[in-house]
Scaffold this active site. Structure first.
Site, short mmCIF file in Angstrom:
data_model
loop_
_atom_site.label_atom_id
_atom_site.label_comp_id
_atom_site.label_asym_id
_atom_site.label_seq_id
_atom_site.Cartn_x
_atom_site.Cartn_y
_atom_site.Cartn_z
NE ARG A 1 -14.57 10.62 -9.15
CZ ARG A 1 -14.88 11.40 -10.24
NH1 ARG A 1 -16.12 11.28 -10.87
NH2 ARG A 1 -13.91 12.48 -10.57
CB SER B 1 -6.15 4.18 -8.36
OG SER B 1 -6.94 5.11 -8.29
CE1 TYR C 1 -3.74 7.99 -7.49
CE2 TYR C 1 -1.91 7.50 -6.00
CZ TYR C 1 -3.16 7.24 -6.33
OH TYR C 1 -3.84 6.25 -6.08
NE ARG D 1 -10.64 17.22 -7.24
CZ ARG D 1 -10.68 16.36 -6.18
NH1 ARG D 1 -10.44 16.70 -4.86
NH2 ARG D 1 -11.31 15.12 -6.48
CB VAL E 1 -20.62 20.75 -4.98
CG1 VAL E 1 -20.84 19.57 -6.13
CG2 VAL E 1 -21.28 20.38 -3.72
CE LYS F 1 -1.36 4.00 -6.31
NZ LYS F 1 -0.58 3.09 -5.34
CG PHE G 1 -2.06 -0.67 1.36
CD1 PHE G 1 -1.91 -1.96 2.21
CD2 PHE G 1 -2.95 -0.75 0.49
CE1 PHE G 1 -3.01 -3.10 2.26
CE2 PHE G 1 -4.14 -1.89 0.72
CZ PHE G 1 -4.10 -2.79 1.35
C1 WQD Z 1 -15.02 12.39 -5.40
C2 WQD Z 1 -15.63 13.41 -6.28
C3 WQD Z 1 -14.76 15.43 -6.74
C4 WQD Z 1 -14.10 16.84 -2.84
C5 WQD Z 1 -9.41 10.07 -5.79
C6 WQD Z 1 -7.99 9.66 -6.43
C7 WQD Z 1 -8.28 8.37 -6.57
C8 WQD Z 1 -8.27 7.57 -5.05
C9 WQD Z 1 -9.63 8.30 -4.79
C10 WQD Z 1 -6.25 7.14 -4.29
C11 WQD Z 1 -15.25 14.02 -7.22
C12 WQD Z 1 -15.74 15.62 -5.63
C13 WQD Z 1 -14.30 16.14 -3.87
C14 WQD Z 1 -14.43 18.09 -2.21
C15 WQD Z 1 -16.07 17.55 -4.28
N1 WQD Z 1 -7.33 7.88 -4.44
N2 WQD Z 1 -15.28 16.62 -4.55
N3 WQD Z 1 -15.70 18.48 -3.34
O1 WQD Z 1 -10.96 12.31 -7.12
O2 WQD Z 1 -12.85 10.39 -7.32
O3 WQD Z 1 -10.36 9.86 -6.53
O4 WQD Z 1 -9.48 9.53 -4.44
O5 WQD Z 1 -6.04 6.02 -4.73
O6 WQD Z 1 -6.73 7.47 -7.26
O7 WQD Z 1 -7.71 10.09 -7.94
O8 WQD Z 1 -11.88 10.97 -4.91
O9 WQD Z 1 -13.02 11.92 -2.90
O10 WQD Z 1 -11.34 13.45 -4.16
O11 WQD Z 1 -13.67 13.09 -5.22
O12 WQD Z 1 -17.04 18.21 -4.85
O13 WQD Z 1 -14.30 18.79 -1.47
O14 WQD Z 1 -16.18 14.36 -5.19
O15 WQD Z 1 -14.82 16.61 -7.65
O16 WQD Z 1 -16.32 14.26 -8.13
P1 WQD Z 1 -11.55 10.94 -6.64
P2 WQD Z 1 -12.50 12.42 -4.36
#
Ligand code: WQD
Length: 336
Positions: free
Chosen positions: A231, A125, A150, A295, A217, A154, A81
Site C-alpha cells: 500500500r 479513495s 463503501y 482479508r 497479517v 465513493k 469528509f
Molecule cells: C492495509 C494493509 C491489509 C489490518 C482502507 C480502505 C481505504 C481507505 C484506507 C478510507 C492491507 C493489511 C490490515 C490488519 C493486516 N479508507 N492489514 N492486518 O484496506 O488498504 O484501505 O483504508 O478511505 O478506502 O479500503 O487499509 O489499513 O485496512 O490495510 O494485515 O489488522 O494492511 O490486508 O494489506 P486498506 P488497511
C-alpha cells in the site's frame, strides 16, 4: 476571510485539515454528528492553532437541518469528509452506507446550487480503482466495479458531483486518498478508531502498547516480493495540506475543468511486513504478529502515480514514512 465548511471536521483527516486551513488563514466552520469522532477534538484543534472553529452538531442525513444551515451561514467553499468508511461494515449494512454517504452528498450539493457555492472538495479513495492493472496507479486507471458498498459510494459520489458540476456550472475537485497514517506533531490530534481497529497502523500501535494481543497479517501469499500486500502510506498532515492546495486552485479559478480528480499518495509502496519492520526499527518496540488468511476484498498492491497532483497543484508529500510511524506511536501512547 473566506468561510470554509468542513463536514466531518472532527474526524481523523478532517481535524488535520482544519488545522492546516486555519494555519492558511481561512475561517473554518465544522459540521460533525459525532458518530465516529469526539467533541474533545474541537478543543485539541484550538490548542494547536489558538483558534476555535465554529462547530455545528448536524446530521447531514437531515435535509431540513442542512437547508437551515446554508440559509443561515455564508460559505465560500466546502470540504466534504463526513461519511461512513468501514469497508467490512459496509458489506453488512449497505443501505446505511448508501443513505449516509449518498443522501448527505446530494443535500449538500443541492444547497451549493441554491446558494451558488462553487468550490467543493470531495474526500474520495484509491478504493475506486480496485486492483489496478498497472502500477503505479494514475488518474486514468480504469474505475473497477467496487468491491464494497463503501467503495461504491465513493464511485457514485464522484459521478453525482461530475453531473452536478456540468449541469449547474459548479467547480469541484475529488481527492483520491491512498492510505493516510500518523498524527500531528503536537500529538494533540490523531486517529481515534472506535472499537477494534480495521486499519493496519492503529492495529499495530495498539498491539505495540499491549491493548491488542497480536497483529494478524492478512495473507503472505500475494504476488509481491515478500508475499504481503503493498500500500501507499501517506502522512495525514501531508494529505491535509493537499486539501489546501486543491482549495486554492478552486478559489483562484485555476481549475481547467468543472470536475477534476487527483491521486494523493507518496508514489511509493510498502508491504505489510516492511511496515512492521520499519515500525520496530523506528520505535525499538518488538511487534507480536502472526500470518493469517487473506482479508476478503483486499487488493494485492496499490500505490499512486503522483505526477498529476505535483504538476497541477504543485503539491507533494514532505514527511517520511518513519515520521508517520513514529507520530502514530507517540499518539497511541498519549491517548487515554
Ligand atoms: C492495509 C494493509 C491489509 C489490518 C482502507 C480502505 C481505504 C481507505 C484506507 C478510507 C492491507 C493489511 C490490515 C490488519 C493486516 N479508507 N492489514 N492486518 O484496506 O488498504 O484501505 O483504508 O478511505 O478506502 O479500503 O487499509 O489499513 O485496512 O490495510 O494485515 O489488522 O494492511 O490486508 O494489506 P486498506 P488497511
Amino acid at each position: 476571510m473566506k468561510n470554509i465548511l468542513v463536514t466531518g471536521g472532527l474526524g481523523f483527516i478532517g481535524s488535520h485539515t482544519v488545522v492546516e486551513l486555519q494555519n492558511a488563514g481561512f475561517h473554518v466552520i465544522i459540521i460533525d454528528n459525532l458518530s465516529n469522532s469526539k467533541i474533545e477534538v474541537l478543543n485539541n484543534i484550538e490548542e494547536i492553532t489558538s483558534k476555535k472553529p465554529q462547530f455545528f452538531n448536524i446530521d447531514l442525513r437531515n435535509k431540513e437541518d442542512v437547508k437551515h444551515f446554508f440559509n443561515t451561514n455564508s460559505i465560500d467553499g466546502i470540504i466534504h469528509f463526513a461519511a461512513s468508511k468501514a469497508v467490512g461494515e459496509s458489506v453488512n449494512k449497505p443501505l446505511e452506507y448508501y443513505e449516509n454517504n449518498i443522501n448527505s452528498l446530494v443535500y449538500i450539493l443541492q444547497e451549493m446550487k441554491t446558494h451558488t457555492i462553487s468550490n467543493f472538495i470531495f474526500s474520495s479513495s484509491c478504493t475506486v480503482y480496485g486492483q489496478a492493472d498497472e502500477l503505479p496507479i494514475t488518474e486514468n486507471s480504469p474505475i473497477k466495479p467496487a468491491e464494497s458498498p463503501y467503495g461504491n459510494t465513493k464511485q457514485i459520489g464522484e459521478e453525482i458531483i461530475r453531473d452536478t458540476c456540468k449541469a449547474d456550472n459548479l467547480s469541484a475537485i475529488s481527492l483520491r486518498y491512498f492510505n493516510p497514517i500518523g498524527a500531528h506533531e503536537s500529538i494533540k490530534i490523531g486517529e481515534l478508531p472506535i472499537g477494534v481497529p480495521q486499519n493496519l497502523i492503529p492495529y499495530i500501535t495498539q498491539t505495540a502498547l499491549g491493548i491488542r494481543e497480536q497483529l494478524s497479517v492478512f495473507g503472505d501469499d500475494y504476488d509481491t516480493p515478500d508475499g504481503t500486500a503493498i500500500r501507499d502510506y501517506i502522512h495525514v498532515v501531508d494529505l491535509a495540506k493537499a486539501h489546501i492546495a486543491a482549495l486554492e486552485r478552486l478559489l483562484n479559478k485555476k481549475n481547467k475543468e468543472n470536475f477534476e480528480f487527483f491521486n494523493v499518495g507518496t508514489g511509493k509502496g510498502n508491504s505489510v511486513l516492511e511496515i512492521i519492520q520499519k515500525f520496530e526499527t523506528a520505535t525499538n518496540v518488538k511487534l507480536n504478529y502472526k500470518i493469517t488468511n487473506r482479508r476478503a476484498g483486499d487488493v494485492t498492491a496499490a500505490f499512486a502515480d503522483v505526477s498529476k497532483i505535483q504538476k497541477e497543484l504543485n503539491w507533494k508529500n514532505e514527511k517520511t514514512l518513519n515520521e508517520a510511524l513514529i507520530s502514530a506511536w507517540e499518539w497511541q501512547k498519549s491517548v487515554k
